[in-house]
Design a protein around this motif. Structure first.
Motif, PDB file in Angstrom:
ATOM      1  N   GLU B 350       0.846  -1.087   0.139  1.00  0.00           N
ATOM      2  CA  GLU B 350      -0.029  -0.002   0.094  1.00  0.00           C
ATOM      3  C   GLU B 350       0.885   1.156   0.004  1.00  0.00           C
ATOM      4  N   LEU B 351       2.005   1.174   0.797  1.00  0.00           N
ATOM      5  CA  LEU B 351       2.843   2.435   0.837  1.00  0.00           C
ATOM      6  C   LEU B 351       3.478   2.608  -0.725  1.00  0.00           C
ATOM      7  N   LEU B 353       2.278   1.802  -3.514  1.00  0.00           N
ATOM      8  CA  LEU B 353       1.256   2.292  -4.349  1.00  0.00           C
ATOM      9  C   LEU B 353       0.793   3.671  -3.980  1.00  0.00           C
ATOM     10  N   LEU B 354       0.663   4.110  -2.815  1.00  0.00           N
ATOM     11  CA  LEU B 354       0.610   5.437  -2.523  1.00  0.00           C
ATOM     12  C   LEU B 354       1.787   6.475  -3.216  1.00  0.00           C
ATOM     13  N   LEU B 356       3.455   5.649  -5.903  1.00  0.00           N
ATOM     14  CA  LEU B 356       3.184   5.464  -7.157  1.00  0.00           C
ATOM     15  C   LEU B 356       2.249   6.454  -7.809  1.00  0.00           C
TER      16      LEU B 356
END
Lengths: 488, 452, 130
Positions: B350-351, B353-354, B356
């Motif tokens: 998730e980190l 993706l954030l 990105l």
């Protein structure tokens, strides 16, 4: 009680961190990363925050450290690490500063670093200093690159580095890495550099002598002025391994001994915490003629502003990214400011005093092969316990049962069954007495009940560990049980 | 002030026990002319004075707490969960020595073993060491391993590897006669044709970075295959947070993966202390520089941890050691271990993706500004390069943004003359949409002012 | 101390044995050397086919806390290496004159053999050094 690995505490779906929801318009992952996406997540542990807290707290409780006990490791200067230094280094104004910010937004940090450079140059009696190297061994590498650059500038980069046999292992390793051939100089019977042997070893291709002073026996090289003169006669340089600078703080300056280059281990002499093996910092200070070769960039003062300058054509270049271990350097600056002139002298005096006191306390019980007195550390030999079948390693392990970390053992290599003890200035007479009493008691145990010592430690988190199995059957990482998916 | 414990009475007792009358007698080996020099330093201060002085100096710095920073380029601003400081600052970890006495250092050793595992998992490699100084020296050490293992002399290094890392590599190799050849990256990623052309049987290693210095994701598989065909080692410098979403280099036949681990729970701290990580294939295990923790058993067959393969290291092998490295960055490695444990696989993904999504949002908005173009058309992670029109005075723009409390980006001209109008901009999870919008609106307004 | 009479020795504690066919010389370390080393944990062997000179360091033997170079007693070419040591380095401790051999050299200069120490000379050398 053994602590499981963090991976063994894992439970699918459990988590310890939550991130905010994504607040920007999102695009499909396939659009942003059309290829080379990670197919499967890495097998990180799935644990709660409390799991993390308990696991690492329990691990910490298995460690001996300065905050819990006396750590008399020779040549390591395991002194007290003042808490205020940690507090200062974690001020947001330092800890949240980016190395590529414009210099005008970092004037406070630059002033700290600049003043630390000046302070270290003053303490060592050198002309200037670079804070860039990350640790002692990288400081050595930096120093040797400077030696090479100096001789290259004279038109002849030389090939040989002389190193006494009592030197730290990093010295020959750094010299070899710098492309030099190492020639070992045997110590004389008094444990000091054999000046005649040194003179004989000198020739036009000798680049430098890497000297440790006080040496690893804790002895000051009495003939230091003669030694440095011999090198200088041949335009060779004197590199001083500053690992043992604690003995000299305020008492003598390496620059006045004829030393041309010195690295300082801030995680020793200047009290920055060892962290279980690092980080450290290994600034390098040099005499005037070597200043142009120091690593870049340099901090310079222009009026009342500080600026970075990397236009130094003779510099050896960079030895690491960014500007050194700034967080460590800030701690060392704080230590220097807190102590000031008198405080530094007091460190040097008490380091020498404590070592001599402990030496005197142990003198009737152990063999002290070299010297009558010592500087900041001394080396004992426990070879007398051999007939009882007890080694220095056994005694070291037994000391752990008495609640003390063990001194450095089997070093320097020139003393058999060596135990190298450095108490530092931080310790009180009471602590030194308790340690001496413990060591004396163990020597007695070794004669009365050698098995007790040989099978020690008995009171630590684990019993004596099998290093042979560790090396023969390498197990360097956790692997999930067969059947679990591989990472990739 | 000082931290000396002994009282003057005790000093007298100690001198008597030593058998000298005056302390100076203990210094008799030091030539008299050198003893007790003058020290041109100020007098010491009490803790209260020290803290005020330090705070005053810290206030002269404008840090990320006060400014919105979009600087990356090797040091990344990420949120550090509170457990990291709370646990790593424990004195039992912070003031411990190198774990040579294993039985009294199980906490440090087990944490290193867990760290080694985590680094292997992230990179897709088989073994990892206990850490090195920083990404730059790790890269230099990896190159030295390649030179020794292959017995070859040439190194091909992508120009899209961090410029400071390449400088450090040159410093390390200088004097040993090993040529370092730089491979251009005109499109933002390493020129594959150039690699293919120069990759002959005397090349020891091909060295690339992903995401590279420009933030672009390299096509590792192809480069790795090419290196392998010629018997060269493939060395990849990686950004660990990005490995939450991009393919680990181990999959792309990397032989050694190194990098800067600061982003794993460590503050930027003006560029240091840093955390060099070093992972490799199993067959290189004895060539790895630095310390390694291994699992073994104790006298009662209970599990425990030790430093192992020490015979490779400088304190035993001296001038024949695999490296001169002694110190590692154990405390930072511990922080990385706590950080990755707290995040877990889902948290890391998730980190990543954030990062990105946020950087792509910023990128797409910036491209709409007329004086701004994207420098490269490659996939990127959380960092990218934009070019300003030649008419833009970028120094003035930087100044204008700073006046608005924004550190806009790292200017690339000092390393890449062709990119003198370019900025490297990094957007991490620490920036909200509102902050990003303010950054871009401020930039858009001021690029016109700076322009005109 | 076991110092077989049919072998030749070096000052650096290697033993050498001529194979029956006289074509190669087998090299290992003496019982004294393996006792000094204690538990051998790793042996690094040279590549087969490598040309070596007498006195050149060609292999490495490691214990937990020490590492020593193994020198070629005679010049020649490495004809074979004992790959079993890679998996079972403890053979050096268990059977130093037998299964614990390191490598075989096809010698290039026959007179070097004659310059190696006899078991008697090696025994004397050990007595002097201990």
């Amino acid at each position: 009680m053994a602590e499981p690995l963090i991976f063994e505490l894992s439970s699918p779906g459990r988590r310890g961190t939550v991130w905010p929801a994504c607040d920007v318009p999102q695009q499909p992952l396939e659009t942003l990363l059309p290829a080379a996406r990670r197919a499967q997540p890495p097998r990180l542990p799935e644990v709660s925050e409390l799991d993390v807290v308990r696991h690492f707290t329990r691990l910490s409780q298995m460690n001996y450290a300065i905050d819990t006990t006396f750590v008399p490791l020779g040549s390591c200067s395991m002194k007290y690490n003042p808490k205020v230094n940690d507090r200062i280094a974690s001020l947001p104004g330092f800890a949240q500063l980016h190395p590529y910010q414009p210099a005008e937004t970092c004037q406070g940090a630059l002033e700290v670093l600049y003043r630390l450079e000046r302070g270290l140059a003053e303490v060592t009696g050198m002309a200037d200093c670079s804070l860039q190297p990350s640790a002692g061994a990288q400081g050595e590498l930096t120093g040797l690159k400077i030696v090479r650059a100096y001789h290259a500038a004279q038109g002849h980069p030389r090939k040989v580095v002389l190193i006494p046999d009592s030197a730290h292992g990093t010295n020959p390793a750094s010299a070899a890495l710098s492309g030099y051939t190492v020639r070992e100089i045997k110590s004389g019977r008094n444990g000091l550099v054999d000046v005649a042997a040194l003179r004989e070893a000198m020739h036009g291709d000798v680049a430098c002598l890497m000297l440790t002073n006080p040496n690893t026996l804790g002895l000051f090289e009495r003939e230091i002025l003669q030694i440095t003169a011999i090198l200088h006669e041949h335009d060779a340089l004197v590199y001083l391994d500053g690992a043992n600078m604690n003995a000299m703080l305020g008492l003598v300056k390496p620059g006045t001994m004829g030393v041309d280059i010195i690295q300082l281990n801030l995680h020793k002499t200047f009290s920055t915490p060892h962290g279980g093996g690092g980080p450290g910092a290994g600034p390098v200070a040099v005499v005037q003629k070597l200043v142009p070769f120091l690593p870049t960039p340099r901090i310079e003062r222009q009026g009342d502003r500080y600026v970075w300058n990397d236009r130094h054509p003779q510099s050896i270049g960079r030895v690491r990214s960014f500007y050194g271990n700034a967080g460590i350097l800030i701690r060392a600056w704080a230590y220097l400011v807190a102590h000031g002139r008198e405080g530094l002298v007091k460190i040097g005096r008490m380091a020498v005093m404590n070592a001599n006191y402990l030496r005197a306390r142990l003198a009737p019980h152990v063999e002290l092969p070299y010297g009558r007195t010592c500087m900041h550390e001394f080396v004992a030999s426990l070879a007398a316990l051999k007939p009882a079948g007890v080694t220095t390693l056994d005694v070291a392990k037994r000391l752990l049962d008495y609640g003390f970390y063990a001194p450095t053992i089997y070093f320097p290599l020139i003393v058999s069954e060596a135990m190298m003890i450095e108490p530092t200035e931080s310790e009180s007479k009471e602590t030194l007495d308790a340690f001496a009493d413990a060591l004396i008691a163990i020597i007695d145990e070794a004669r009365r009940d050698p098995e007790l010592v040989r099978t020690s430690p008995h009171a630590t988190a684990v019993r004596r560990l099998d290093e042979v199995q560790a090396a023969r059957q390498l197990d360097l990482r956790w692997q999930p049980a067969p059947g679990e998916k591989a990472s990739r | 002030m000082d931290y000396v414990a002994n009282t003057t009475t005790q000093e007298q007792q100690m001198l008597r026990a030593i058998g000298v009358e005056r302390f100076e007698e203990l210094l008799s080996d030091i030539p008299a002319s050198l003893r007790n020099p003058t020290l041109a330093l100020p007098a010491g201060v009490a803790e209260l004075e020290l803290v005020s002085r330090a705070k005053a100096l810290a206030r002269q710095n404008r840090c990320a707490e006060e400014l919105d920073s979009y600087l990356g380029a090797g040091m990344y601003e990420h949120h550090i969960p509170s457990v990291v400081d709370a646990l790593a600052n424990r004195g039992e970890f912070a003031t411990a020595y190198t774990p040579y006495q294993a039985e009294a250092s199980q906490g440090t050793l087990q944490a290193i073993y867990e760290y080694q595992t985590l680094i292997c998992e992230l990179t897709g490699m088989e073994v990892a060491n206990a850490s090195l100084y920083d990404g730059a020296s790790s890269l230099a050490e990896a190159a030295l391993v390649a030179l020794r293992v292959t017995g070859r002399r040439r190194l091909l290094v992508s120009e899209a590897v961090h410029p400071e890392y390449r400088q450090v590599l040159r410093t390390y190799l200088d004097g040993n006669g090993w040529p370092v050849e730089e491979i251009p990256a005109p499109s933002g990623i390493t020129d594959r044709a150039e690699i293919a052309q120069r990759l002959s049987h005397d090349v020891a290693a091909v060295i690339v970075q992903t995401p590279n210095f420009f933030g672009c994701v390299e096509s590792l598989a192809e480069l790795g295959e090419a290196a392998k065909r010629r018997g060269a080692l493939f060395i990849v410098c990686a950004y660990p947070i990005a490995l939450g979403v991009i393919q680990p280099p181990g999959v792309a036949s990397a032989d050694i993966v190194i990098g800067e681990g600061q982003s794993l729970g460590n503050p930027i701290s003006y560029g240091g202390p840093t955390l060099g990580f070093f992972a490799a294939k199993q067959e290189l295990v004895r060539r790895i520089p630095g310390r390694l923790a291994g699992r073994t058993v104790d006298a009662e067959r209970a599990c425990g941890y030790v430093l192992t393969l020490q015979a490779r290291e400088q304190h035993i092998r001296r001038d024949k050691a695999s490296s001169n490295v002694c110190t590692n960055e154990a405390l930072l490695a511990l922080r990385a271990t706590i950080y990755l444990s707290a995040l877990g696989p889902q948290g890391l993904r998730e980190l990543a993706l954030l990062n990105l999504q946020k950087s792509h949002y910023a990128h797409s908005r910036l491209r709409q500004i007329p004086q701004v173009t994207a420098a490269f058309a490659q996939p990127f992670f959380n960092e990218f390069v934009i070019q300003f029109a030649d008419s833009v005075d970028t120094q003035r723009l930087e100044q204008r943004l700073l006046e608005q409390g924004i550190l806009g980006g790292v200017s690339l001209g000092r390393w890449y003359p062709a990119l003198k109008q370019a900025w490297l901009i990094c957007v991490t999870e620490t920036k909200t949409k509102a902050q990003i919008d303010r950054f871009i609106d401020t930039l858009a307004q001021n690029v016109q002012v700076a322009h005109g | 101390m076991n110092i077989p009479a049919d072998l030749r020795y070096t000052k650096s504690h290697e033993w050498a044995r001529r194979e029956a066919d006289q074509k190669s010389v087998v090299v290992g370390i003496t019982e004294h050397a393996q006792e000094e080393l204690k538990d051998v944990v790793f042996v690094e062997l040279p590549p087969v086919g490598k040309a070596v000179k007498a006195g050149e360091a060609v292999a490495v033997v490691e214990s937990v806390k020490a590492a020593f170079d193994i020198y070629a007693p005679v010049s020649g070419t490495i004809a074979a290496v004992n790959t079993q040591l890679e998996r079972q380095p403890q053979l050096v401790n268990q059977d130093s004159y037998g299964q614990g051999w390191f490598f075989k050299i096809t010698p290039s200069q026959s007179k070097e053999w004659e310059q190696l120490m006899s078991s008697g000379d090696y025994t004397k050398a050990l007595q002097v050094s201990t």
